[in-house]
Write an enzyme that holds these catalytic residues in place. Structure first.
Site, mmCIF file in Angstrom:
data_model
loop_
_atom_site.group_PDB
_atom_site.id
_atom_site.type_symbol
_atom_site.label_atom_id
_atom_site.label_comp_id
_atom_site.label_asym_id
_atom_site.label_seq_id
_atom_site.Cartn_x
_atom_site.Cartn_y
_atom_site.Cartn_z
ATOM 1 C CB SER A 36 56.181 65.898 41.518
ATOM 2 O OG SER A 36 55.460 65.251 42.544
ATOM 3 C CE LYS A 49 57.922 63.501 44.267
ATOM 4 N NZ LYS A 49 58.851 64.288 45.119
ATOM 5 C CE LYS A 100 54.008 64.349 45.747
ATOM 6 N NZ LYS A 100 54.972 64.498 46.853
ATOM 7 C CG ASP A 154 57.005 61.750 47.656
ATOM 8 O OD1 ASP A 154 57.219 62.962 47.480
ATOM 9 O OD2 ASP A 154 57.009 61.222 48.788
ATOM 10 C CD GLU A 182 60.351 62.103 47.509
ATOM 11 O OE1 GLU A 182 60.166 61.866 46.300
ATOM 12 O OE2 GLU A 182 60.317 63.251 47.978
ATOM 13 C CG ASP A 216 60.750 65.136 51.028
ATOM 14 O OD1 ASP A 216 59.849 65.253 50.173
ATOM 15 O OD2 ASP A 216 61.186 66.098 51.670
ATOM 16 C CE LYS A 243 60.800 68.235 48.830
ATOM 17 N NZ LYS A 243 59.457 67.935 49.381
ATOM 18 N N GLY A 248 61.264 69.637 45.333
ATOM 19 C CA GLY A 248 60.541 70.873 45.036
ATOM 20 C C GLY A 248 59.394 71.097 46.003
HETATM 21 C C1 LIG Z 1 52.470 69.958 47.926
HETATM 22 S S1 LIG Z 1 53.604 68.628 47.900
HETATM 23 C C2 LIG Z 1 55.132 69.353 48.300
HETATM 24 C C3 LIG Z 1 56.103 68.244 48.729
HETATM 25 C C4 LIG Z 1 56.401 67.260 47.609
HETATM 26 N N1 LIG Z 1 56.951 67.944 46.447
HETATM 27 C C5 LIG Z 1 56.797 67.407 45.227
HETATM 28 O O1 LIG Z 1 56.191 66.392 44.991
HETATM 29 C C6 LIG Z 1 57.394 68.203 44.098
HETATM 30 C C7 LIG Z 1 56.613 69.480 43.926
HETATM 31 C C8 LIG Z 1 57.261 70.338 42.827
HETATM 32 O O2 LIG Z 1 57.248 69.895 41.681
HETATM 33 O O3 LIG Z 1 57.807 71.405 43.171
HETATM 34 C C9 LIG Z 1 57.340 66.160 48.076
HETATM 35 O O4 LIG Z 1 57.003 65.538 49.095
HETATM 36 O O5 LIG Z 1 58.379 65.903 47.456
HETATM 37 MG MG LIG Z 2 58.607 64.123 48.854
#
Ligand SMILES: CSCC[C@@H](NC(=O)CCC(=O)O)C(=O)O
Ligand SMILES: [Mg+2]
Length: 372
Positions: A139, A165, A167, A193, A218, A243, A267, A295
């Site tokens: 991510s 991925k 953001k 995402d 996402e 998610d 998750k 994650g």
């Molecule tokens: C602080 S962002 C936590 C939530 C986010 N998690 C990630 O992007 C993956 C984070 C990781 O690599 O554990 C999601 O919305 O999927």
């Molecule tokens: Mg997410």
């Protein structure tokens, strides 16, 4: 097997770099570990809640409070009787209380870990892992410039990550995705995402992502709106993945029935534990819906458990279980290191890893012992 007590251990670990999403920027991972102690072993669970209620309503303090006040006391009858734990009775006892999925998951996982260690069975074997290693995605946060993003993606691709991925948020979506697609070509597995940053009004704008061949987008819309996600899904060619919206197997069933998503990010913390996560996996698989393991910037404790889940047969897309070095200079367990774009599924009893005492002590903010 009777337990002697439960420890709530709050830790804080600096991230190697700030991690920016549409809802904020993380500089540290402030998290809670739950340890279930028995005369012969101990079990560990990691709470996925963030420091503030920005990803979900839970946060570290609410998890600590609800565990101390309600969830741990609810398990006393189940954890003080002789014989092996009945983890399904534990799950039912926790379900009496509304919400607080992440707190429940940490506690249930610690109990499950202790029980499996005693039985000498790995979590992967218990859940139904089908492979010895899982392909890893990574991510990538929102960056200050497209150039900085391209450098970061270049490094992750060089490390061997199988999926990228990104953001996104309004104002940081088309340009970064176009730049990554143009730089790395059509074969790079790429997804976005939004962390609920858009509304249905943005549908025409989000449809402009379709030409980039994303695996999925996402959580584009609000976490509590399956109906609008169903309407959006009909307007996009890019598959919608949920998610934040999915807190249980019932939510997953509703989302699949309504057509709110065609892929689910599972998750365990968000859904109340690994038993519920497996239920969602089974439900999705029965409907031909792909799942992958998300994650929450876990330490090696949560990372190990997530790898066991990600090895189930329906996890057909690379997840966000990346190497320890993605976020941490030093993990509190032996580090998870990418091997040809994969991470091995732990094979030891329970979650298969243990925190390294000195390293754990270095990041510990507070501990609370609840004797049984
Ligand atoms: C602080 S962002 C936590 C939530 C986010 N998690 C990630 O992007 C993956 C984070 C990781 O690599 O554990 C999601 O919305 O999927
Ligand atoms: Mg997410």
């Amino acid at each position: 097997m009777k337990i002697t007590g439960i420890e709530l251990r709050r830790i804080t670990m600096p991230l190697i770099a700030p991690f920016r999403t549409s809802f904020g920027t993380e500089h540290h991972r402030d998290t809670l570990l739950v340890r279930v102690a028995t005369p012969d072993t101990e079990g560990w669970g990691e709470c996925a809640a963030m420091t503030a209620p920005l990803y979900s309503p839970e946060y570290t303090e609410t998890a600590i409070d609800v565990l101390r006040r309600y969830l741990v006391p609810a398990l006393v009858p189940h954890l003080t009787r002789p014989g092996p734990f009945d983890i399904h009775a534990v799950h039912r006892a926790l379900r009496r209380y509304r919400g607080h999925q992440m707190a429940k998951s940490a506690l249930e996982t610690a109990v499950l870990d202790a029980g499996l260690r005693t039985a000498g069975q790995s979590l992967g074997s218990y859940l139904g892992a089908a492979v010895p290693a899982v392909p890893c995605g990574v991510s990538v946060g929102i960056m200050n410039s497209v150039e900085a993003l391209l450098d970061a993606v270049d490094d992750y691709v060089a490390q061997g990550y199988r999926r990228i991925k990104l953001k996104i948020e309004p104002g940081w979506d088309l340009a970064p995705i176009r730049a990554v697609r143009e730089r790395f070509g059509p074969d790079l597995l790429l997804q976005a995402d939004a962390n609920a940053a858009y509304t249905l009004v943005d549908a025409p704008h989000l449809a402009k992502l379709d030409p980039f061949g994303l695996l999925l987008i996402e959580q584009p819309l609000a976490d509590d709106d399956l109906v609008q996600h169903a309407r959006l899904a009909k307007l996009l060619r890019t598959p919608v993945c949920l998610d934040e919206s999915i807190h249980s197997a019932e939510h997953a069933a509703a989302a699949i029935t309504l057509g709110s998503c065609s892929i689910i990010n599972i998750k365990p913390g968000r859904v109340g534990g690994y038993l519920e996560a497996r239920r969602i996996h089974d439900l999705a698989s029965a409907h031909g819906v792909a799942v992958w393991c998300g994650g929450m910037l876990e330490t090696g404790i949560g990372r190990a458990a997530n790898l066991a889940l990600a090895a189930l047969p329906g996890f057909t897309l690379p997840g966000d279980t990346s190497a320890s070095s993605r976020y941490y200079t030093t993990d509190i367990t032996a580090p998870f290191v990418l091997q040809d774009g994969h991470l091995p599924v732990p094979t030891g009893p329970g979650i298969g890893v243990d925190p390294i005492p000195d390293l754990l002590d270095e990041v510990t903010v507070s501990t609370e012992w609840i004797p049984f």
